[in-house]
Scaffold this motif. Structure first.
Motif, mmCIF file in Angstrom:
data_model
loop_
_atom_site.group_PDB
_atom_site.id
_atom_site.type_symbol
_atom_site.label_atom_id
_atom_site.label_comp_id
_atom_site.label_asym_id
_atom_site.label_seq_id
_atom_site.Cartn_x
_atom_site.Cartn_y
_atom_site.Cartn_z
ATOM 1 N N ASP A 166 0.836 -1.204 0.000
ATOM 2 C CA ASP A 166 0.000 0.000 0.000
ATOM 3 C C ASP A 166 0.868 1.249 0.000
ATOM 4 O O ASP A 166 0.615 2.203 -0.734
ATOM 5 C CB ASP A 166 -0.920 0.035 1.223
ATOM 6 C CG ASP A 166 -2.090 -0.924 1.122
ATOM 7 O OD1 ASP A 166 -2.385 -1.377 -0.006
ATOM 8 O OD2 ASP A 166 -2.696 -1.216 2.164
ATOM 9 N N THR A 167 1.894 1.240 0.839
ATOM 10 C CA THR A 167 2.807 2.380 0.914
ATOM 11 C C THR A 167 3.545 2.544 -0.406
ATOM 12 O O THR A 167 3.650 3.653 -0.938
ATOM 13 C CB THR A 167 3.821 2.185 2.058
ATOM 14 O OG1 THR A 167 3.086 2.023 3.281
ATOM 15 C CG2 THR A 167 4.747 3.364 2.182
ATOM 16 N N ASP A 180 2.568 1.518 -3.271
ATOM 17 C CA ASP A 180 1.584 1.887 -4.290
ATOM 18 C C ASP A 180 1.361 3.400 -4.318
ATOM 19 O O ASP A 180 1.139 3.976 -5.376
ATOM 20 C CB ASP A 180 0.264 1.169 -4.039
ATOM 21 C CG ASP A 180 -0.735 1.378 -5.166
ATOM 22 O OD1 ASP A 180 -0.363 1.172 -6.333
ATOM 23 O OD2 ASP A 180 -1.869 1.763 -4.869
ATOM 24 N N GLU A 181 1.430 4.037 -3.163
ATOM 25 C CA GLU A 181 1.276 5.491 -3.122
ATOM 26 C C GLU A 181 2.430 6.180 -3.833
ATOM 27 O O GLU A 181 2.247 7.211 -4.456
ATOM 28 C CB GLU A 181 1.186 5.970 -1.675
ATOM 29 C CG GLU A 181 -0.102 5.562 -0.998
ATOM 30 C CD GLU A 181 -0.157 6.001 0.456
ATOM 31 O OE1 GLU A 181 0.627 6.888 0.848
ATOM 32 O OE2 GLU A 181 -0.984 5.453 1.195
ATOM 33 N N LEU A 182 3.615 5.598 -3.754
ATOM 34 C CA LEU A 182 4.794 6.177 -4.394
ATOM 35 C C LEU A 182 4.896 5.794 -5.864
ATOM 36 O O LEU A 182 5.242 6.619 -6.705
ATOM 37 C CB LEU A 182 6.064 5.731 -3.662
ATOM 38 C CG LEU A 182 6.158 6.125 -2.189
ATOM 39 C CD1 LEU A 182 7.362 5.455 -1.547
ATOM 40 C CD2 LEU A 182 6.230 7.634 -2.044
ATOM 41 N N SER A 183 4.625 4.530 -6.151
ATOM 42 C CA SER A 183 4.748 4.029 -7.520
ATOM 43 C C SER A 183 3.848 2.808 -7.715
ATOM 44 O O SER A 183 4.265 1.684 -7.396
ATOM 45 C CB SER A 183 6.202 3.658 -7.810
ATOM 46 O OG SER A 183 6.303 3.053 -9.075
ATOM 47 N N PRO A 184 2.641 3.013 -8.224
ATOM 48 C CA PRO A 184 1.751 1.864 -8.450
ATOM 49 C C PRO A 184 2.386 0.752 -9.299
ATOM 50 O O PRO A 184 2.252 -0.423 -8.945
ATOM 51 C CB PRO A 184 0.540 2.489 -9.138
ATOM 52 C CG PRO A 184 0.530 3.898 -8.645
ATOM 53 C CD PRO A 184 1.992 4.276 -8.523
#
Length: 71
Positions: A47-48, A50-54
Motif C-alpha cells: 500500500d505504501t 503503491d502510493e509512491l509508484s503503483p
C-alpha cells in the motif's frame, strides 16, 4: 491500462516471466492473477509503495506470487 486482471498481472511481470506465464493455460493465468490481486490487497507494505509508484507495487506483488506459486 488493461482492466482484465490477467492482462494487468501480465503487464506487471518482467518480460521473461510474462512470456512464461503467457504460455500457460488461461486457468493457470487466472489463478496467478487472483493470487496477485490478493497480495496487492493484503500487504500493507505494498500500500505504501503503491502510493509512491503503483507499477512498482504491482511488480513486487507479481514477483512474490511467482516465488510462492499460486495459493
Amino acid at each position: 491500462m488493461p482492466t482484465d486482471p490477467v492482462e494487468r498481472f501480465l503487464a506487471a511481470l518482467d518480460p521473461h516471466h510474462r512470456e512464461a506465464v503467457g504460455a500457460q493455460p488461461r486457468e493457470a493465468q487466472e489463478r496467478l492473477a487472483a493470487a496477485w490481486e490478493r497480495e496487492l490487497e493484503a500487504d500493507d507494505e505494498l500500500d505504501t509503495l503503491d502510493e509512491l509508484s503503483p507499477p512498482a507495487a504491482e511488480a513486487e506483488a507479481a514477483r512474490r506470487v511467482l516465488e510462492r506459486g499460486a495459493d
